[in-house]
Design a protein around this motif. Structure first.
Motif, PDB file in Angstrom:
ATOM      1  N   ARG A  71       0.926  -1.108  -0.409  1.00  0.00           N
ATOM      2  CA  ARG A  71      -0.153   0.078  -0.273  1.00  0.00           C
ATOM      3  C   ARG A  71       1.244   1.418   0.080  1.00  0.00           C
ATOM      4  N   SER A  76      -3.881   0.765  -4.961  1.00  0.00           N
ATOM      5  CA  SER A  76      -5.572   0.035  -5.847  1.00  0.00           C
ATOM      6  C   SER A  76      -4.738  -1.320  -5.725  1.00  0.00           C
ATOM      7  N   PRO A  78      -5.220  -4.765  -5.983  1.00  0.00           N
ATOM      8  CA  PRO A  78      -5.676  -6.044  -4.809  1.00  0.00           C
ATOM      9  C   PRO A  78      -4.774  -6.912  -4.411  1.00  0.00           C
ATOM     10  N   ILE A  80      -5.687 -10.232  -2.526  1.00  0.00           N
ATOM     11  CA  ILE A  80      -6.327 -11.293  -1.656  1.00  0.00           C
ATOM     12  C   ILE A  80      -5.921 -12.115  -0.239  1.00  0.00           C
ATOM     13  N   SER A 100      -7.875  -6.320  -0.287  1.00  0.00           N
ATOM     14  CA  SER A 100      -8.773  -6.315  -0.635  1.00  0.00           C
ATOM     15  C   SER A 100     -10.240  -7.528  -0.459  1.00  0.00           C
ATOM     16  N   VAL A 119     -12.558  -9.412  -7.566  1.00  0.00           N
ATOM     17  CA  VAL A 119     -12.036  -7.773  -6.131  1.00  0.00           C
ATOM     18  C   VAL A 119     -11.353  -6.884  -8.070  1.00  0.00           C
ATOM     19  N   ALA A 124     -15.505  -6.999  -2.987  1.00  0.00           N
ATOM     20  CA  ALA A 124     -14.433  -7.861  -1.153  1.00  0.00           C
ATOM     21  C   ALA A 124     -14.384  -8.775  -1.232  1.00  0.00           C
ATOM     22  N   TYR A 190     -15.291   7.296  -2.106  1.00  0.00           N
ATOM     23  CA  TYR A 190     -13.737   7.083  -1.869  1.00  0.00           C
ATOM     24  C   TYR A 190     -13.896   8.788  -1.810  1.00  0.00           C
ATOM     25  N   SER A 197      -9.254   3.013  -2.702  1.00  0.00           N
ATOM     26  CA  SER A 197      -9.750   1.249  -3.915  1.00  0.00           C
ATOM     27  C   SER A 197     -10.519   1.109  -3.067  1.00  0.00           C
ATOM     28  N   ALA A 198     -11.201  -0.014  -3.187  1.00  0.00           N
ATOM     29  CA  ALA A 198     -11.958  -0.857  -1.845  1.00  0.00           C
ATOM     30  C   ALA A 198     -11.665  -1.239  -0.619  1.00  0.00           C
ATOM     31  N   ALA A 199     -10.269  -1.824  -0.695  1.00  0.00           N
ATOM     32  CA  ALA A 199      -9.795  -1.734   0.537  1.00  0.00           C
ATOM     33  C   ALA A 199      -9.466  -0.939   1.588  1.00  0.00           C
ATOM     34  N   SER A 203     -11.908  -0.716   4.679  1.00  0.00           N
ATOM     35  CA  SER A 203     -10.688  -0.265   5.957  1.00  0.00           C
ATOM     36  C   SER A 203     -11.481   0.670   6.750  1.00  0.00           C
TER      37      SER A 203
END
Length: 211
Positions: A71, A76, A78, A80, A100, A119, A124, A190, A197-199, A203
């Protein structure tokens, strides 16, 4: 173009099994399967994966630390998590680090290819038992305060679905709107949460108890 997958896991047999799964899946390519994430930054820059599969419990550099390092150079990409652990502490640490998705290893044969595609579609993905535990981290009372942190009621509903692992298509079906409408709201979420990002959104949602 094939989906380029990078794997980190210290279990040699599992690395081989994941490699077989990915190579046997149409439209996917295994870039490398490595036993630890000590060189994760260099690996990401050189191999340029579309998705990273990351074990949590590894020597030298564990999965949570590896996600944090990813990160720091890519907000961004992904990532997993693949793990035998489904306890709340591990889940929380991984998600807050920027993971993610979160899959239990005993289910990867059935869930891995779908999770990779989910993802990349903005979802997610989480094994069902993990998703339930994620929801226990999120106080339901916060739903009654939809304008907290600047989120509208619709944005809060979409964020809640994102936490549950819904893809954009699944959200659109659930809420009876178009995928473009979901994308519009996701972008606003966002912006308001200052994530990319979705992650990052998941979070923040868990850490700040937004949904």
């Amino acid at each position: 173009m094939a989906i380029r997958v990078l794997v980190y896991d210290d279990n040699e047999a599992l690395r081989a099994s994941i490699g077989v799964l990915i190579d046997g899946e149409e439209g996917m390519e295994l870039l490398a399967a490595l036993p630890n994430a000590e060189t994760v930054e260099t690996d990401i820059r050189q191999l340029q994966p579309d998705v990273v599969l990351m074990d949590i419990d590894m020597p030298v550099v564990n999965g949570v630390t590896a996600v944090q390092r990813i990160r720091a150079i890519d907000a961004s990409l992904p990532v997993i998590m693949l793990t035998i652990f489904d306890d709340t502490d591990n889940i929380f640490q991984a998600v807050c680090a920027g993971a993610s998705g979160y899959l239990l290893k005993q289910y990867i044969t059935d869930e891995l290819s779908g999770a990779i595609r989910m993802v990349l579609a903005g979802g997610a993905p989480m094994t069902g038992s993990v998703a339930k535990k994620v929801l226990t981290m999120v106080p339901r009372a916060a739903v009654t305060q939809p304008e907290a942190n600047g989120l509208s009621e619709k944005e809060t509903a979409i964020l809640q679905l994102l936490v549950q692992g819904y893809s954009y298509k699944m959200m659109a079906t659930e809420l009876g709107v178009s995928i473009d409408t979901i994308r519009f709201h996701i972008k606003k979420i966002y912006d308001k949460l200052h994530v990319h990002s979705a992650a990052g959104a998941v979070s923040r949602a868990i850490r700040d108890k937004l949904v």
